[in-house]
Scaffold this motif. Structure first.
Motif, PDB file in Angstrom:
ATOM      1  N   UNK A   1     -87.537 137.018   1.981  1.00 19.29           N
ATOM      2  CA  UNK A   1     -88.555 138.102   2.050  1.00 19.29           C
ATOM      3  C   UNK A   1     -89.897 137.975   1.761  1.00 19.29           C
TER       4      UNK A   1
ATOM      5  N   UNK B   1     -93.244 137.979   4.438  1.00 18.84           N
ATOM      6  CA  UNK B   1     -94.496 138.848   4.200  1.00 18.84           C
ATOM      7  C   UNK B   1     -95.528 137.792   4.189  1.00 18.84           C
TER       8      UNK B   1
ATOM      9  N   UNK C   1     -95.795 135.448   6.602  1.00 20.31           N
ATOM     10  CA  UNK C   1     -95.993 135.327   8.254  1.00 20.31           C
ATOM     11  C   UNK C   1     -96.673 136.885   8.564  1.00 20.31           C
ATOM     12  N   UNK C   2     -96.226 137.887   8.101  1.00 21.25           N
ATOM     13  CA  UNK C   2     -96.784 139.098   8.232  1.00 21.25           C
ATOM     14  C   UNK C   2     -98.126 139.198   8.260  1.00 21.25           C
TER      15      UNK C   2
ATOM     16  N   UNK D   1     -81.618 141.403  10.599  1.00 19.35           N
ATOM     17  CA  UNK D   1     -81.261 142.644   9.820  1.00 19.35           C
ATOM     18  C   UNK D   1     -81.980 143.001   8.732  1.00 19.35           C
ATOM     19  N   UNK D   2     -83.193 142.342   8.506  1.00 23.84           N
ATOM     20  CA  UNK D   2     -84.071 142.595   7.327  1.00 23.84           C
ATOM     21  C   UNK D   2     -85.128 143.419   8.129  1.00 23.84           C
ATOM     22  N   UNK D   3     -86.139 143.905   7.204  1.00 23.12           N
ATOM     23  CA  UNK D   3     -87.149 144.542   7.522  1.00 23.12           C
ATOM     24  C   UNK D   3     -88.406 143.864   6.698  1.00 23.12           C
ATOM     25  N   UNK D   4     -89.610 143.947   7.252  1.00 25.52           N
ATOM     26  CA  UNK D   4     -90.876 143.591   6.648  1.00 25.52           C
ATOM     27  C   UNK D   4     -91.919 144.211   7.403  1.00 25.52           C
ATOM     28  N   UNK D   5     -92.865 144.650   6.168  1.00 27.50           N
ATOM     29  CA  UNK D   5     -94.107 145.578   6.557  1.00 27.50           C
ATOM     30  C   UNK D   5     -95.138 144.744   6.800  1.00 27.50           C
ATOM     31  N   UNK D   6     -96.184 145.216   7.325  1.00 31.35           N
ATOM     32  CA  UNK D   6     -97.503 144.562   7.514  1.00 31.35           C
ATOM     33  C   UNK D   6     -98.332 145.056   6.476  1.00 31.35           C
ATOM     34  N   UNK D   7     -99.277 144.100   6.005  1.00 28.93           N
ATOM     35  CA  UNK D   7    -100.211 144.532   4.825  1.00 28.93           C
ATOM     36  C   UNK D   7    -101.030 145.802   5.172  1.00 28.93           C
TER      37      UNK D   7
END
Lengths: 182, 451
Positions: free
Chosen positions: A117, A121, A123-124, A169-175
């Protein structure tokens, strides 16, 4: 199966023909002189493109990480390639950040969810930074370019693919901000 | 057992009553000068397309943020990727098969093996972006047709993958983490807009069906872009020039919606010969697809309403939150032991730092703990997270997910709930994970990690 393969082939051909020669804005002819030997195979064309500097000189050793003599988390050949670009220093910093993020993903422990994760992050953040320093279309193209240069061997592809599969299946947010490290 | 359960219900009712009069709500109605939490608003969930790498998925989401902005009607929009891959096998993405096609075709173009060893050409064949390929063709035009055959075969594989996924949809286990995240966002009263591209529409449909039952159709909207799904949950944008989705229609392997963006509005371009990519085609500023997508998003945002709180179904935002769900009926309990030793669970909801504000004794969950948004209250150290199968849940799988207010999901664990233990399991719940909270002495910034 054959029907839609034919459809796709036809459409690709039509779309290319509709827009002209099918080439990009680059010259369709090689920058070789009249005395240059005729190129008779794809491998000769690749080597000619290498010699002419048309293709980046990339590390292709058997390792995932490649060579990073300055220990900045980015392969030296990618550092060198980015340095040659005409982009602004801030834009180059965004590309280095993307290269770092992808290299980190390549070497992430896929059994460690926190590491996974954290890598997503990075990468995002790098994607957000690129979009803060280029227009939308250029940012996407630049990100894709760094990705294909960083994941440039079968070994690296396999590592990257493993990383992608582990994130399924995971989630990740933008900063919240621009995501830029520098 | 019945007495224990009855007592638990009574306690629950008491707590709910206190919640309703505002005495127990530590976070929602309070504002802090040093808040660690973002205000409630919109969550823009993006379900990525076929064979997107995490970078491509993130890039698509940022492009959508460029289009939509960071706030709507003065409320913040948080952007989150609900990442999905295409593979039918656990631990694989399906992209391995495409790589094999690339190697075989590349070998036909160049029998020396040089081309197939250069995977940057693989990525170009996958995306249709041909910068380096064209440079080689410039030196050897005869290779042009062979490269085109390569692109055609890769595009066919792309359609195969979508068709396979459509006929062999992911299992509930594949959706568990996404569902738990949606549950968390919903009970924290976020308005949800779900935007999907290509195969992501299959996942978005499932996500919508899951969450709409909890918060109602007014609080979640879907926008479909290049939908590869036979059915829709909202308005869609599908270009006439989209070779992949329209190829699916011709193939007949799966039904897809009719096109609704004409070739005059969104003409073909060499920048994306597939006519299918999100950024290269649908969000291209030089063509009309972008305006159409923006319009659909604006309509969806405008229609969204804040989820209506109901007793025991509304949770607070926290500096970090823990959400427990499980896959059936029964009563599974969430236990959090804070660094100070305070134990937050159904029998004693308030810790020193956080609070168990949602308890579920019927089935599915969620249960929800939130840590204070106040930097002066949040404690550093280890938070121990456990679960207990209180009653009737034997054989169920539980999913426990930790998120931060501005960082999204920190970690997810899925595990068997274990044997039924009633209140005797309260003192020794099944250990699930530890959350480490630290504070940088120089910046006073908190960090969170799951172990």
């Amino acid at each position: 199966m054959r029907i839609y393969q034919a459809f796709v082939g036809l459409c690709v051909t039509l779309s290319l023909n509709a827009c002209g020669s099918g080439s990009s804005s680059e010259s369709p002819l090689p920058p070789a002189g009249n005395n240059a030997p005729a190129i008779k195979s794809a491998v000769e064309a690749i080597r000619a493109a290498d010699s002419a500097g048309s293709l980046p000189k990339l590390n292709r050793d058997a390792t995932v990480a490649g060579v990073d003599a300055d220990k900045n988390g980015v392969r030296d050949d990618l550092d060198a390639y980015i340095a040659t670009l005409p982009d602004t220093p801030a834009q180059k910093a965004a590309l280095v950040q993307m290269a770092f993020a992808i290299n980190n993903a390549l070497t992430a422990d896929t059994a460690d969810q926190s590491a996974l994760l954290a890598a997503s992050k990075l990468i995002a953040n790098a994607a957000a930074c690129s979009h803060a320093r280029y227009d939308t279309v250029t940012a996407s193209k630049k990100g894709a370019e760094i990705e294909k240069l960083a994941v440039n061997t079968k070994t690296r592809f396999q590592a990257y693919n493993k990383f992608s599969a582990a994130l399924n299946g995971t989630t990740f947010v933008l900063p919240q901000g621009d995501g830029c490290a520098n | 057992m019945a007495v224990q359960t009855n007592m638990k219900v009574q306690i629950t009712r008491c707590i709910v009553g206190l919640l309703l009069i505002g005495l127990c709500n530590l976070g929602r109605s309070q504002s802090y000068s040093n808040s660690l939490c973002l205000p409630v608003g919109y969550t823009f969930g993006f379900f990525n397309g076929v064979w997107n790498t995490p970078r491509q998925a993130a890039d698509g989401l940022v492009a959508l943020r460029d289009l939509t902005g960071t706030s709507y009607k003065s409320e913040p929009i948080q952007y989150e990727t609900f990442y999905n891959t295409t593979g039918s096998v656990s631990g694989a993405t399906g992209l391995e098969d495409v790589a094999e096609v690339f190697k075989q075709r590349a070998h036909e173009i160049d029998s020396s093996g040089e081309l197939e060893s250069r995977f940057e050409f693989f990525w170009e064949s996958l995306s249709g972006e041909k910068t380096f390929s064209q440079r080689v063709i410039n030196f050897y035009p005869s290779a042009g047709l062979l490269f085109e055959q390569l692109y055609t075969q890769i595009t066919s594989k792309l359609m195969d993958a979508i068709a396979y996924l459509s006929s062999h949809p992911p299992t509930e286990a594949n959706y568990a983490s996404h569902n738990t995240r949606l549950s968390t966002l919903a009970l924290q009263r976020q308005k949800l807009i779900l935007v999907a591209h290509s195969q992501g529409n299959l996942f978005a449909n499932h996500a919508y069906d899951f969450i709409v039952a909890k918060i109602g159709a007014g609080s979640v909207k879907v926008v479909h872009v290049a939908p590869a799904s036979p059915t829709l949950r909202g308005d869609d944008a599908l270009a006439f020039i989209d070779l992949v989705i329209n190829g699916l229609r011709i193939q007949g392997a799966t039904s897809v919606p009719p096109t609704n963006i004409s070739v005059s509005e969104l003409p073909a371009s060499l920048s994306d010969a597939s006519g299918h990519t999100l950024v290269g085609t649908y969000l291209d500023p030089s063509r009309g697809g972008r305006t159409r997508v923006k319009s659909l998003i604006d309509v969806a945002l405008d229609a969204l309403k804040t989820p209506v709180p109901s007793a025991n179904s509304t949770g607070s935002v926290g500096s970090f939150t823990i959400t427990l769900t499980w896959d059936g009926t029964g009563d599974v309990d969430l236990h959090t032991v804070e660094p100070n030793g305070a134990h937050s669970f159904y029998g004693s909801r308030a810790g020193k730092v956080g609070y168990l504000d949602v308890d579920n004794i019927v089935g599915l969950g969620p249960e929800h703990y939130y840590a204070s948004c106040d930097a002066a209250v949040l404690q550093t150290g280890i938070y121990h997270v456990g679960i207990n199968n209180y009653a009737r849940a034997t054989g169920r799988k539980a999913t426990v997910q930790v998120s931060t207010s501005n960082g999204g999901t920190l970690g997810t664990r899925t595990l068997d709930v274990g044997p039924e233990r009633g209140s005797s399991g309260d003192a020794t719940p099944v250990q699930v994970m530890n959350i480490a909270v630290s504070k940088d002495p120089m910046t006073a910034k908190f960090s969170f990690s799951v172990h």
